[in-house]
Design an enzyme around this catalytic site. Structure first.
Site, PDB file in Angstrom:
ATOM      1  CB  CYS A 284      -3.089   3.072   9.891  1.00  0.00           C
ATOM      2  SG  CYS A 284      -2.023   2.090   8.867  1.00  0.00           S
TER       3      CYS A 284
ATOM      4  CG  ASN B  74      -0.230  -0.255   2.504  1.00  0.00           C
ATOM      5  OD1 ASN B  74       0.490  -1.242   2.640  1.00  0.00           O
ATOM      6  ND2 ASN B  74      -0.395   0.624   3.466  1.00  0.00           N
TER       7      ASN B  74
HETATM    8  N1  PLP Z   1      -4.235  -3.874   4.095  1.00  0.00           N
HETATM    9  C1  PLP Z   1      -3.798  -2.861   3.346  1.00  0.00           C
HETATM   10  C2  PLP Z   1      -2.720  -3.107   2.344  1.00  0.00           C
HETATM   11  C3  PLP Z   1      -4.343  -1.584   3.509  1.00  0.00           C
HETATM   12  O1  PLP Z   1      -3.878  -0.573   2.771  1.00  0.00           O
HETATM   13  C4  PLP Z   1      -5.366  -1.389   4.475  1.00  0.00           C
HETATM   14  C5  PLP Z   1      -5.929  -0.049   4.712  1.00  0.00           C
HETATM   15  O2  PLP Z   1      -5.259   0.948   4.641  1.00  0.00           O
HETATM   16  C6  PLP Z   1      -5.802  -2.490   5.218  1.00  0.00           C
HETATM   17  C7  PLP Z   1      -5.208  -3.711   4.997  1.00  0.00           C
HETATM   18  C8  PLP Z   1      -6.906  -2.347   6.226  1.00  0.00           C
HETATM   19  O3  PLP Z   1      -8.123  -2.145   5.562  1.00  0.00           O
HETATM   20  P1  PLP Z   1      -9.411  -1.569   6.291  1.00  0.00           P
HETATM   21  O4  PLP Z   1      -9.271  -0.094   6.327  1.00  0.00           O
HETATM   22  O5  PLP Z   1     -10.560  -2.006   5.442  1.00  0.00           O
HETATM   23  O6  PLP Z   1      -9.478  -2.187   7.639  1.00  0.00           O
END
Ligand code: PLP
Length: 374
Positions: free
Chosen positions: A311, A142
């Site tokens: 986050c 991400n």
């Molecule tokens: N995994 C990845 C690669 C993400 O980018 C994110 C969110 O930023 C998540 C998991 C978590 O997703 P959610 O916001 O639906 O809990």
């Protein structure tokens, strides 16, 4: 406002909102577990949305569990592994994986080979133990967009008979999906594809053992208690339908714009540039500049980007992804993530590259030039 933080979240599509709104009004009033006709009407809608989602994911032979997002989905599968069993994952994973793995006693966290943005399948193979009970790997990172070789890892997992969990969040809407044979479960999130926040799913192989994370009623075959969020599920299906329309052209357009931005910037370092990446993400180090300051300056000029993952960026820690890719701390501090969506325009990209290439970056200057073109 130019929004280039689509890996954090995307704007809710108006058509998704309309689909959700239609569910929320009296027409589909019922709880899908209720036996009366209202409940049954709602149940029909639920089953239809479920089938649509599995169809768009080319996964009609799989099952689906709706969750509050990918965090819950990833946690559910990781926490289904017996406490003492061994897990193999990477140090590049999202916090949803890394934090959940902390409650497990035997986890191998693989670092990528120097300078790379993903884990090689051979590294995973070497880390497997006789009692490895789960491999966890993201399909695309991400922060950098670097793709993992999910097909090869799935093959390996299948040969060794080890369940394989994929974090599929960053690939949804960025290319066509086909879930390789050896993938046991893959988690997605609706709000990354112009769907509602607080909605996601686990698509998993029929018969996979899942231990519920949330206990209570018998909803979703007892695997996830709590009344199903029907309007969000319908919104997710609509978001996927929209993301699947003209997907190839959309992906090609996003990639073109992303590359145009990178090429326009001159003396920068693009993390993971030489590796296969998803079409919408660019993580760029602006040598000699401070990333946080640059982010604030861009914000004042009406441009939203990100310093690491959303986050983690609240705490303004150095990105664990770039650290584990062995990027020098100074370069990490000068790095920003740009993430595009299907709504990003050429004019927006050109405006942002003009902002970034002017050496004397003073926000006021750009606020005034911004008003003339936006
Ligand atoms: N995994 C990845 C690669 C993400 O980018 C994110 C969110 O930023 C998540 C998991 C978590 O997703 P959610 O916001 O639906 O809990």
């Amino acid at each position: 406002m130019i929004y280039l933080d689509n890996n954090a979240t995307t704007a809710l599509d108006r058509r998704v909102l309309e689909a959700m709104h239609a569910v929320s009004i009296n027409k589909y009033l019922g709880n899908i577990s209720s036996p009366h006709s209202y409940g049954q009407k709602a149940r029909h809608l639920f089953l239809q949305a479920k089938k649509e989602i599995l169809t768009f994911l080319n996964a009609l032979d799989h099952d689906i569990l709706f969750t509050s997002g990918a965090t819950e989905g990833l946690n559910t599968i990781i926490q289904s592994v017996p406490d003492k069993a061994h897990i193999v994952t990477s140090s590049l994973e999202h916090a949803a994986v890394l934090e959940s793995c902390k409650s497990k006693s035997r986890v191998t966290y693989l670092d990528p080979k120097s300078g790379r943005g993903s884990i090689a399948p051979e590294q995973i193979e070497q880390a497997l133990l006789p009692d490895t009970a789960l491999i966890v790997c993201m399909a695309a990172n991400n922060e950098t967009g670097v793709l993992s070789d999910i097909v090869a890892i799935a093959q390996l997992a299948e040969q060794r008979g080890i369940p394989f969990l994929v974090d599929g969040v960053s690939i949804l809407g960025k290319g066509s999906i086909s879930i390789p044979q050896g993938v046991s479960a893959i988690c997605f999130s609706a709000h990354k594809i112009h769907g509602p926040q607080g909605m996601g799913c686990i698509v998993y192989k029929k018969g996979m053992k899942i231990r519920p994370l949330i206990c209570g009623g018998a909803q979703q075959r007892g695997l996830r208690a709590g009344t199903e969020n029907l309007s969000a599920i319908v919104g997710f299906a609509k978001a996927l339908e929209l993301a699947s329309r003209d997907l190839e052209e959309t992906v090609a357009r996003m990639e073109l714009l992303r590359n145009r931005l990178e090429l326009s910037l001159g003396n920068v370092v693009v993390h993971g540039k030489d590796e296969p990446r998803v079409c919408n993400t660019s993580n760029i180090a602006f040598r000699g500049r401070d990333g946080e300051t640059l982010l604030m300056q861009l914000d004042l000029a009406g441009v939203a980007v990100s310093y690491g993952a959303a986050c983690a960026s609240q705490s303004l820690q150095l990105s664990h992804v770039l650290q584990n890719m062995h990027v020098a701390p100074d370069l990490i501090r000068s790095s920003l993530r740009f993430s595009l969506s299907r709504e990003t325009t050429l004019e927006e990209i050109d405006y942002v590259s003009r902002l970034l290439t002017v050496t004397d970056f003073t926000p006021n200057k750009f606020v005034s030039s911004a008003t003339s073109s936006y």
